[in-house]
Motif scaffolding. Sequence first.
Motif, PDB file in Angstrom:
ATOM      1  N   ASP A 248       0.795  -1.230   0.000  1.00 18.64           N
ATOM      2  CA  ASP A 248       0.000   0.000   0.000  1.00 18.64           C
ATOM      3  C   ASP A 248       0.829   1.282   0.000  1.00 18.64           C
ATOM      4  OD1 ASP A 248      -2.408  -1.411   0.024  1.00 18.64           O
ATOM      5  OD2 ASP A 248      -2.225  -1.747   2.191  1.00 18.64           O
ATOM      6  N   ALA A 249       2.140   1.171   0.055  1.00 16.15           N
ATOM      7  CA  ALA A 249       2.964   2.377   0.086  1.00 16.15           C
ATOM      8  C   ALA A 249       3.010   3.016  -1.298  1.00 16.15           C
ATOM      9  CB  ALA A 249       4.377   2.029   0.545  1.00 16.15           C
ATOM     10  N   ALA A 250       3.331   4.332  -1.335  1.00 22.06           N
ATOM     11  CA  ALA A 250       3.423   5.047  -2.609  1.00 22.06           C
ATOM     12  C   ALA A 250       4.492   4.433  -3.502  1.00 22.06           C
ATOM     13  CB  ALA A 250       3.729   6.521  -2.355  1.00 22.06           C
ATOM     14  N   THR A 251       5.532   3.856  -2.876  1.00 21.07           N
ATOM     15  CA  THR A 251       6.618   3.254  -3.658  1.00 21.07           C
ATOM     16  C   THR A 251       6.193   1.946  -4.318  1.00 21.07           C
ATOM     17  OG1 THR A 251       7.426   2.215  -1.632  1.00 21.07           O
ATOM     18  CG2 THR A 251       8.489   4.272  -2.307  1.00 21.07           C
ATOM     19  N   ASP A 252       5.027   1.398  -3.905  1.00 21.35           N
ATOM     20  CA  ASP A 252       4.556   0.129  -4.460  1.00 21.35           C
ATOM     21  C   ASP A 252       3.708   0.314  -5.717  1.00 21.35           C
ATOM     22  OD1 ASP A 252       5.745  -1.425  -2.435  1.00 21.35           O
ATOM     23  OD2 ASP A 252       4.092  -0.967  -1.088  1.00 21.35           O
TER      24      ASP A 252
ATOM     25  N   THR B 279      -9.049   8.477  -9.377  1.00 20.65           N
ATOM     26  CA  THR B 279      -7.774   8.098  -8.740  1.00 20.65           C
ATOM     27  C   THR B 279      -7.423   6.651  -9.090  1.00 20.65           C
ATOM     28  OG1 THR B 279      -8.866   7.351  -6.711  1.00 20.65           O
ATOM     29  CG2 THR B 279      -8.177   9.670  -6.807  1.00 20.65           C
ATOM     30  N   LYS B 280      -8.430   5.883  -9.516  1.00 18.88           N
ATOM     31  CA  LYS B 280      -8.182   4.501  -9.949  1.00 18.88           C
ATOM     32  C   LYS B 280      -8.049   4.511 -11.463  1.00 18.88           C
ATOM     33  CE  LYS B 280     -10.753   2.269  -6.207  1.00 18.88           C
ATOM     34  NZ  LYS B 280     -11.970   1.499  -5.886  1.00 18.88           N
ATOM     35  N   LYS B 281      -6.825   4.363 -11.936  1.00 19.26           N
ATOM     36  CA  LYS B 281      -6.602   4.457 -13.372  1.00 19.26           C
ATOM     37  C   LYS B 281      -5.682   3.329 -13.834  1.00 19.26           C
ATOM     38  CE  LYS B 281      -5.002   8.568 -12.138  1.00 19.26           C
ATOM     39  NZ  LYS B 281      -4.473   9.923 -12.126  1.00 19.26           N
ATOM     40  N   ILE B 282      -5.952   2.824 -15.008  1.00 21.21           N
ATOM     41  CA  ILE B 282      -5.110   1.767 -15.572  1.00 21.21           C
ATOM     42  C   ILE B 282      -4.270   2.387 -16.685  1.00 21.21           C
ATOM     43  CG2 ILE B 282      -5.128  -0.376 -16.909  1.00 21.21           C
ATOM     44  CD1 ILE B 282      -7.507  -1.213 -15.150  1.00 21.21           C
ATOM     45  N   LEU B 283      -3.024   2.704 -16.343  1.00 23.58           N
ATOM     46  CA  LEU B 283      -2.125   3.336 -17.301  1.00 23.58           C
ATOM     47  C   LEU B 283      -1.282   2.305 -18.034  1.00 23.58           C
ATOM     48  CD1 LEU B 283      -0.821   6.312 -15.094  1.00 23.58           C
ATOM     49  CD2 LEU B 283      -2.735   6.325 -16.689  1.00 23.58           C
ATOM     50  N   HIS B 284      -0.951   1.198 -17.350  1.00 19.78           N
ATOM     51  CA  HIS B 284       0.028   0.244 -17.898  1.00 19.78           C
ATOM     52  C   HIS B 284      -0.624  -1.114 -18.133  1.00 19.78           C
ATOM     53  CE1 HIS B 284       2.738   3.366 -16.578  1.00 19.78           C
ATOM     54  NE2 HIS B 284       2.240   3.242 -15.362  1.00 19.78           N
ATOM     55  N   THR B 285      -0.519  -1.592 -19.372  1.00 21.68           N
ATOM     56  CA  THR B 285      -1.093  -2.881 -19.745  1.00 21.68           C
ATOM     57  C   THR B 285      -0.103  -3.644 -20.628  1.00 21.68           C
ATOM     58  OG1 THR B 285      -2.121  -1.912 -21.709  1.00 21.68           O
ATOM     59  CG2 THR B 285      -3.475  -2.018 -19.717  1.00 21.68           C
ATOM     60  N   ALA B 286      -0.220  -4.964 -20.657  1.00 27.00           N
ATOM     61  CA  ALA B 286       0.619  -5.780 -21.537  1.00 27.00           C
ATOM     62  C   ALA B 286      -0.164  -7.013 -21.953  1.00 27.00           C
ATOM     63  CB  ALA B 286       1.910  -6.195 -20.821  1.00 27.00           C
ATOM     64  N   TRP B 287       0.074  -7.468 -23.179  1.00 18.30           N
ATOM     65  CA  TRP B 287      -0.606  -8.641 -23.716  1.00 18.30           C
ATOM     66  C   TRP B 287       0.444  -9.695 -24.052  1.00 18.30           C
ATOM     67  CZ3 TRP B 287      -5.916  -7.674 -26.030  1.00 18.30           C
ATOM     68  CH2 TRP B 287      -6.598  -8.882 -26.275  1.00 18.30           C
TER      69      TRP B 287
ATOM     70  N   ALA C 298      -1.903  -8.613 -18.723  1.00 18.26           N
ATOM     71  CA  ALA C 298      -1.458  -8.101 -17.424  1.00 18.26           C
ATOM     72  C   ALA C 298      -1.885  -6.648 -17.324  1.00 18.26           C
ATOM     73  CB  ALA C 298       0.063  -8.218 -17.302  1.00 18.26           C
ATOM     74  N   ILE C 299      -2.556  -6.328 -16.229  1.00 14.44           N
ATOM     75  CA  ILE C 299      -3.121  -4.997 -16.025  1.00 14.44           C
ATOM     76  C   ILE C 299      -2.574  -4.434 -14.722  1.00 14.44           C
ATOM     77  CG2 ILE C 299      -5.278  -3.691 -15.746  1.00 14.44           C
ATOM     78  CD1 ILE C 299      -5.311  -5.080 -18.393  1.00 14.44           C
ATOM     79  N   ALA C 300      -1.938  -3.273 -14.785  1.00 13.10           N
ATOM     80  CA  ALA C 300      -1.437  -2.627 -13.565  1.00 13.10           C
ATOM     81  C   ALA C 300      -2.453  -1.586 -13.121  1.00 13.10           C
ATOM     82  CB  ALA C 300      -0.085  -1.977 -13.829  1.00 13.10           C
ATOM     83  N   ALA C 301      -3.089  -1.846 -11.980  1.00 11.28           N
ATOM     84  CA  ALA C 301      -4.069  -0.905 -11.424  1.00 11.28           C
ATOM     85  C   ALA C 301      -3.491  -0.360 -10.125  1.00 11.28           C
ATOM     86  CB  ALA C 301      -5.404  -1.603 -11.184  1.00 11.28           C
ATOM     87  N   THR C 302      -2.822   0.771 -10.221  1.00 12.66           N
ATOM     88  CA  THR C 302      -2.126   1.412  -9.102  1.00 12.66           C
ATOM     89  C   THR C 302      -1.115   0.443  -8.491  1.00 12.66           C
ATOM     90  OG1 THR C 302      -4.258   2.487  -8.726  1.00 12.66           O
ATOM     91  CG2 THR C 302      -2.488   3.074  -7.243  1.00 12.66           C
ATOM     92  N   ASN C 303      -1.411  -0.145  -7.316  1.00 13.21           N
ATOM     93  CA  ASN C 303      -0.425  -1.044  -6.705  1.00 13.21           C
ATOM     94  C   ASN C 303      -0.868  -2.510  -6.731  1.00 13.21           C
ATOM     95  OD1 ASN C 303      -2.445  -0.659  -4.934  1.00 13.21           O
ATOM     96  ND2 ASN C 303      -1.204   0.140  -3.263  1.00 13.21           N
TER      97      ASN C 303
END
Length: 451
Positions: free
Chosen positions: A25-29, A416-424, A432-437
Amino acid sequence: MHSGAALGEKGTDPPFVGRVEPFGDAATDIISTVEFNHTGELLATGDKGGRVVIFQREPESKNEPYNQGEYNVYSTFQSHEPEFDYLKSLEIEEKINKIKWLPQQNAAHSLLSTNDKTIKLWKITERDKRPEGYNLKDEEGKLKDLSMVTSLQVPVLKPMDLMVEVSPRRIFANGHTYHVNSISVNSDCETYMSADDLRINLWHLAITDRSFNIVDIKPANMEDLTEVITASEFHPHHCNLFVYSSSKGSLRLCDMRASALCDKHSKLFEEPEDPSNRSFFSEIISSVSDVKFSHSGRYMLARDYLTVKVWDLNMETKPIETYQVHDYLRSKLCSLYENDCIFDKFECAWNGSDSVIMTGAYNNFFRMFDRNTKRDVTLEASRESSKPRAILKPRRVCVGGKRRKDDISVDSLDFTKKILHTAWHPTENIIAIAATNNLYIFQDKVNSEMH
C-alpha cells in the motif's frame, strides 16, 4: 481462439478469468511499467520504489489443471536507488519508467530497466547445482592445510534448491539531460534506443560510455519550444526504421539509412484537426501518450487522451481506424484539467495476432476493441473479478438518461483509480493490467478450460 470471442459474442461472457497480485500500500509500491518477455513465460513489473518483480508462468500439471498459466513470483530485485544531481540540485527518482526484455540468446534472460536518467542491463540466471569435493578447500570454503591433503578427488556437482541470481551487466549513464520516457530494443539484437523529451539516443548493448544522438528537436532558444517527444519504438523487423510520437499528436517515422541525424522524418502521420471540435484543451488531449508497432510491422497503434488510433504505414493522411476510449469524458475536460488527470499517460497494446487492441481508462476500467468485428467491451480490474475462476463482466458507463442495472454513472467514476500500464502475452490471450499497486493477470477462459 478467434479474436471475436475475445470480446464476447452476444449472449456469452467475455472469456477472461483472473487473479490479483497485491504489491503493498505504500506510494513506492505503485506499478509504473509491465512487460512480457518474447515467449510470454516471464512477466516483469517495475514500481515507483525502483524495484523490479519478475513473475514466471507455472508449467502445465496434470494433477492441477487449474494452475496452468498461473504466474508466480520468480525474482525481485532493486534496480534503481534515489540519486541527487548536485550540479542541478535535483533529486532523481528511483521510479522505473520502462522495462524491455532482450531476445534470449542462451539459458540466461536479460532485460533493460530505466528511471529518468540511467538505463541498466540486468542478467537473470538460475542455479540448481553446487560443486562439492574440492581438494584444497573444505566445505565452508576455507583453504585446507596442504600437509593434510594425501589423495586427490574429482569435484562433483550436487543438486541444490533453485536459486535465481540477478546481476547488473551494464550501466548506461549520462546519456540524457531530460527525463527518459521510453526505451526500445532493435531487431538487430545489438543496439537499442532511449528517448527523452527532446532527444533520442542510439546505444550499443556492449558500450556504456557513449551513445549516438539520432533525433534532437531541442530549439536554439527554449522559449521557441512547441512540442516534446512522448514515446518511441523500433520497427519489429526492419532495424533501420523507428517511430516517435509528439505532444502535438503526430507520429514521425524515421529511416536511419537516410542520414545519421534523423531530424528529417521519412513519413509524418498526422490527422488534421476538426475545427468544430476546437477547444482550449484540444492540444492537450491530442498529445500521443504511447505508440506501438503491430507484430506484423504493417500498422502503428497510437493512444491519445480520448482515443486510440490505428495507422497504416502506407497511409499518412489519416488513421485507418479510430476507437473512442472514453468519449463520455469530453464534457468533463475542465475538471480533469483542474485535477491534472488530463495529463495522464495511458499505454496501449496489441494482441498476438494484431486483431484486438487494449488500453486503460479510469475507475479501474480497461477497454478492448476487436478490429474485425468492430465490437468493443469495457472490463473492470477489481478484487471481485480476480477471484479464482471468476469471469470478467462487461461494464457500461452511462451519461444521463435511463440507467440499466449495473451501469455506472459518469459522475461516479473514480479518477484516482486508473489503468495506465497494460501488456498482452505475445501469443496467447493472457493480459497483465497494472491498477495502481495491484497487478491483475487475466487469462482466456476458453484456453484455461481446455486443460
